[in-house]
Design an enzyme around this catalytic site. Structure first.
Site, short mmCIF file in Angstrom:
data_model
loop_
_atom_site.label_atom_id
_atom_site.label_comp_id
_atom_site.label_asym_id
_atom_site.label_seq_id
_atom_site.Cartn_x
_atom_site.Cartn_y
_atom_site.Cartn_z
N LYS A 27 -35.40 12.04 -24.38
CA LYS A 27 -35.66 11.25 -23.18
C LYS A 27 -36.60 12.00 -22.23
CE LYS A 27 -33.30 9.50 -19.04
NZ LYS A 27 -33.77 8.11 -19.06
N ASN A 121 -24.88 -2.37 -28.93
CA ASN A 121 -25.65 -2.33 -27.69
C ASN A 121 -26.97 -1.59 -27.89
OD1 ASN A 121 -26.28 -2.69 -24.96
ND2 ASN A 121 -25.34 -0.75 -24.38
N ILE A 468 -33.27 -9.78 -10.50
CA ILE A 468 -32.04 -9.75 -11.29
C ILE A 468 -31.00 -8.77 -10.73
CG2 ILE A 468 -31.12 -9.33 -13.62
CD1 ILE A 468 -32.78 -11.89 -13.24
N GLY A 469 -31.43 -7.79 -9.94
CA GLY A 469 -30.42 -6.92 -9.32
C GLY A 469 -30.92 -5.56 -8.92
N SER A 470 -31.25 -4.71 -9.90
CA SER A 470 -31.59 -3.33 -9.57
C SER A 470 -33.04 -3.20 -9.16
CB SER A 470 -31.31 -2.42 -10.77
OG SER A 470 -32.10 -2.77 -11.87
N TYR A 549 -31.98 2.04 -25.89
CA TYR A 549 -33.29 1.81 -26.51
C TYR A 549 -34.24 2.88 -25.98
CZ TYR A 549 -34.55 -0.25 -21.99
OH TYR A 549 -34.78 -0.45 -20.66
N TRP A 598 -19.68 -2.87 -23.67
CA TRP A 598 -20.45 -1.65 -23.42
C TRP A 598 -19.54 -0.47 -23.09
CZ3 TRP A 598 -25.21 -3.61 -20.13
CH2 TRP A 598 -26.00 -4.42 -20.95
N HIS A 731 -39.85 -4.04 -18.78
CA HIS A 731 -39.88 -2.81 -19.58
C HIS A 731 -41.30 -2.35 -19.86
CE1 HIS A 731 -35.59 -2.98 -19.99
NE2 HIS A 731 -35.67 -4.21 -20.43
N CYS A 767 -35.43 -8.82 -16.08
CA CYS A 767 -34.21 -8.00 -16.00
C CYS A 767 -34.32 -7.13 -14.75
CB CYS A 767 -34.09 -7.16 -17.27
SG CYS A 767 -32.40 -6.68 -17.68
#
Length: 841
Positions: A27, A121, A468-470, A549, A598, A731, A767
């Site tokens: 990452k 997931n 969507i939220g964040s 992912y 999850w 994304h 998203c």
């Protein structure tokens, strides 16, 4: 996944050890490379070191032949690249630029669609295969991995290549007009070439992963499999005489995630040397793996080895003797020990890396009851050595009696004893209430139907906008959470600073003109972790990261006892956000099914009962938000579909309790409270009836990578509730233009959804925005709001041009235009300058 062959001089492992690195090295390396802070050479050096370290770790545990796992982003994307089936829009790019463009998008090149990998997931990148399918393979990266594996392990035989099988690869693709058999046939020459190259490179065995065999889809694929594997077996047996290996190339067919079902009788007869089968199934599922029953009924071929997936590859609860008991059951079924391979039931990529990384964070009652990927490797070795009478004796060899047989109790059973009166009496009551646990029917239904209650809710202009939220999770926000955990910040000081971030987020949305505002979720590391940390009955790791992912990792909580509501979880954040705006602010919750799917669930009670426990707790949070004045509550269920059993005949039961859990959570909302839900990155077209049964007032969906497939299916099915298809891909770092978003809105109307009722068609991103930076977020949302504002006039003009009556009666044309404008704008809506109008202000 890991395997050991009895009575052999070596052990070997297969497939999908976590590829993250013990400290998320992949990452860090990826994000550094994407930001231009490191070179391609540095990225590959890190990736190769992480892979080699994982391979050596497995060998040092006592496993001598190791599956060569590892990927920069996704194993399906790797296969697309190796096979040379790259969509034409990426052909002008090369190397890692092309690889990451397919994953993340590039100027003028939309990224590949992303979807859930079977019932997990994990998200994979979806291949695009067309009628002109003609592979142009480049197997150099895979051959290089084989060479590196052989060097790291010190042996040619020790390194076992892993390849996604041709039938599964085709079935994972989308948009291919060719029959599956024809598409597979076009890929087979490349696969046969690969087998010959691997054999020439010294490989003695190749794993071909075909999890599609565990799904209902496989029932129609018998001829495809038989023809394909006949040709693959022929290729494997014809390795060139120059091969440095003295052994023929063996094919090992690997399946996981469920039993083979009705395909078992013919699947086990395919011309391969070994077949690995899942004997455990999904944790807490109503129907466990039927592999043992299939072996007893049909037997197992005498010319093959069986990879017995007896060590649970999807659960963090340490083996309680079940693995050994299952092996002992296989012996009377005609499988001699020398033909058995001990393996995990599923890829270990779905588990955290190493329990040792938790240090003294693990409670004493859990410390001996957990096993992550490293511990699973050791379990496999210990079980195998116990069966064959090895030196290690800490695993009992004797088969348990019927009375002593493992009961699959969850490790967390000891962590809490008595459920709360509020939750436990209803959800822990098992008994005569069926899957609804005896709860009264009225708890699962809103007090008024949608057509009645929708008029009581917030009224919007044409194409209302929201997110969507964040919002972006900046280093400063992450540092605040770390300082709170380490004690450097008090709770009050932390809340003061988080309130500043909420104020900034709300201010941005106000300035841009977003109609329904969110608080931005600065306080949340993850949409499941946040709620799990505030509910009783859940425990969190410190370092238990699992890849979702690419560079996106999550820390799934462990459900260790009955779920209890501990008090308001989101009311403070909602109140802070609402204090800065007159626009409606959404209360943001994660739904019970997503939290369950999850998380690592308990094993002593069913997933259905755990979902209802979660729903009852979240129901109280909906009540708390309403009590604080919240009129829009979003309950996200992106994991609804991924929990579907792989066998269609088992769907109805799962969907019954899953949708019931959502309804139990949200049915408490007053008619005037708008309930929103969000679904993403799965194919939902085949469960539209159940989505409608959720009875959400607004359904927002991922849409940009998958075209309008979902919205078109909803339109065809007559879906009548508000809809919010994503207009751009969150994304991808690319900022969508106003024209692009306007074209997306126009395409929504053209599907016929809701009869073009524009005040019920929401405009939002795909998203949450947590992975994006603030500059690109603001630019994209500015264009989104502008496109939504321009769309009504554009559609009005388009509709007027299409009407073109042959004769016009004075006054009628004007009335028709007014009617059209009303339909486009939505009844009772006004301009967008005020964001929204009416009761929401």
């Amino acid at each position: 996944m890991h395997v050991i062959r009895f009575f052999a001089q070596h052990y070997y492992t297969y497939s999908c050890f976590p590829r993250t690195g013990p400290n998320r090295e992949i990452k860090v390396a990826l994000e550094s490379y994407w930001k231009g802070q490191s070179s391609e050479e540095q990225l590959l050096r890190t990736a190769h070191r992480v892979e080699a370290d994982a391979w050596r770790l497995q060998k040092s545990a006592g496993i001598e032949a190791v599956g060569l796992d590892g990927t920069l982003y996704d194993q399906v994307l790797d296969t697309i690249t190796w096979l040379g089936v790259v969509p034409p829009r990426f052909k002008g790019l090369m190397g890692l630029r092309r690889y990451f463009a397919m994953a993340r998008g590039a100027p003028g090149c939309a990224a590949l669609d992303m979807s859930k990998f079977f019932d997990t997931n994990y998200h994979y990148l979806v291949p695009e295969l067309d009628a002109d399918l003609a592979p142009a393979p480049d197997f150099a990266p895979l051959l290089d991995k084989l060479r590196r594996g052989q060097e790291a392990l010190g042996s040619r035989q020790a390194a076992v290549p892993i390849v996604i099988g041709p039938v599964t690869f085709v079935c994972l693709a989308k948009g291919c007009p060719l029959p599956v058999g024809e598409a597979v046939g076009r890929l087979l020459p490349a696969y046969c070439q690969l087998l010959r190259l691997l054999g020439a490179g010294g490989a003695t065995e190749v794993q071909l992963h075909e999890p599609i065999l565990t799904t209902s889809t496989a029932e129609d694929l018998q001829t495809v499999f038989q023809e394909a594997y006949g040709k693959l077996a022929e290729a494997a047996s014809s390795c060139p005489s120059s091969s440095p290996s003295p052994f023929p190339l063996s094919l090992h067919l690997v399946t996981y995630y469920d039993d083979l079902g009705s395909t078992y009788p013919w699947a086990v007869q395919l011309p391969v040397a070994a077949i690995s089968l899942d004997l455990r199934g999904a944790t807490g599922a109503e129907v466990t793996s039927q592999t043992m029953q299939h072996i007893r009924r049909y037997g197992f071929p005498y010319d093959k080895r069986l990879g017995a997936g007896v060590v649970d590859g999807r659960s963090v609860w340490a083996d309680d003797g079940t693995a050994l008991a299952l092996i002992r059951e296989l012996l009377p079924a005609g499988l001699s020990p020398e033909r058995l391979i001990i393996t995990s039931s599923a890829p270990l990529q779905h588990l955290p890396y190493d329990l040792a990384a938790e240090g003294d964070h693990v409670p004493p009652e859990l410390s001996t009851r957990l096993a992550f990927a490293v511990q699973r490797v050791d379990e496999i070795v210990r079980v195998a050595e116990a069966v064959r009478g090895g030196q290690r004796t800490d695993v009992a060899v004797e088969a348990p009696t019927e009375e002593e047989a493992p009961s699959e109790k969850a490790a967390g059973e000891a962590a809490a004893e008595v459920p709360s009166a509020a939750v436990g009496q209803a959800a822990a009551a098992g008994g005569g209430g069926g899957l609804r646990c005896g709860l009264p029917a009225e708890m699962f239904s809103r007090s008024e139907p949608y057509d009645v209650r929708r008029g009581r809710q917030v009224q919007m202009p044409a194409f209302p906008t929201t997110t969507i939220g964040s919002f972006p999770q900046t280093p400063e926000v992450r540092r605040l959470r770390q300082q709170l955990r380490s004690g450097q910040l008090s709770q009050s000081e932390y809340e003061r600073r988080i309130a500043g971030h909420i104020a900034h987020c709300v201010g941005v949305q106000e300035a841009l003109g977003v109609d329904v505002v969110v608080h931005g979720e600065a306080e949340r590391t993850d949409m499941v972790e946040y709620f799990g940390s505030k509910l009783g009955g859940m425990w969190f790791t410190v370092s238990g990261w699992v890849q979702s992912y690419g560079s996106r990792y999550v820390r799934p909580p462990l459900i260790v006892s009955d779920i209890t509501y501990q008090g308001p979880m989101t009311v403070w954040e909602y109140g802070v956000a609402q204090s800065y705006t007159r626009r409606p602010v959404k209360g943001m919750l994660t739904g019970p099914v997503t939290i369950l799917n999850w998380s690592f669930p308990r094993k002593d009670i069913s997933r259905a009962r755990q979902a209802l426990q979660l729903a009852l707790a979240l129901r109280k949070e909906v009540e708390a938000l309403e009590g604080a004045g919240c009129s829009v509550v979003q309950v996200d269920e992106p994991a609804l579909r991924e929990g579907l059993p792989l066998k269609r005949e088992r769907w109805s039961s799962y969907l019954g309790w899953a949708v019931d859990a959502f309804r139990l959570c949200t049915a408490v909302a007053a008619p005037g409270t708008q309930v929103v839900t969000h679904l993403c990155y799965s194919d939902f077209e085949d469960i539209l009836h159940d989505i409608a049964r959720m009875d959400a007032d607004v359904l927002t969906i991922e849409n940009s990578r998958s075209g309008n497939a979902m919205i078109s299916a909803l339109a065809a099915a007559g879906y009548s509730h508000d809809i919010g298809p994503g207009v751009y891909d969150v994304h991808s770092p690319e900022v969508p233009s106003v024209d692009f978003i306007r074209s997306r809105i126009r395409s929504f109307v053209e599907t016929g959804i809701l009869g073009g009722r524009a005040d019920r068609i929401w405009v939002n991103p795909d998203c949450g925005l947590k992975t994006r930076g603030w500059p690109e977020t603001i630019a994209a949302l500015r264009n989104m709001v502008a496109a939504a504002a321009q769309a009504p006039a554009e559609l009005l003009l388009q509709q007027q041009q299409q009407q073109q009556p042959q004769s016009v009666v004075p006054g009628v044309a004007t009335a028709a235009a007014a009617d059209t404008a009303s339909q486009v704008a939505g009844n009772g809506s006004g301009g967008r300058s005020g964001g929204c109008n009416g009761c929401c202000h």
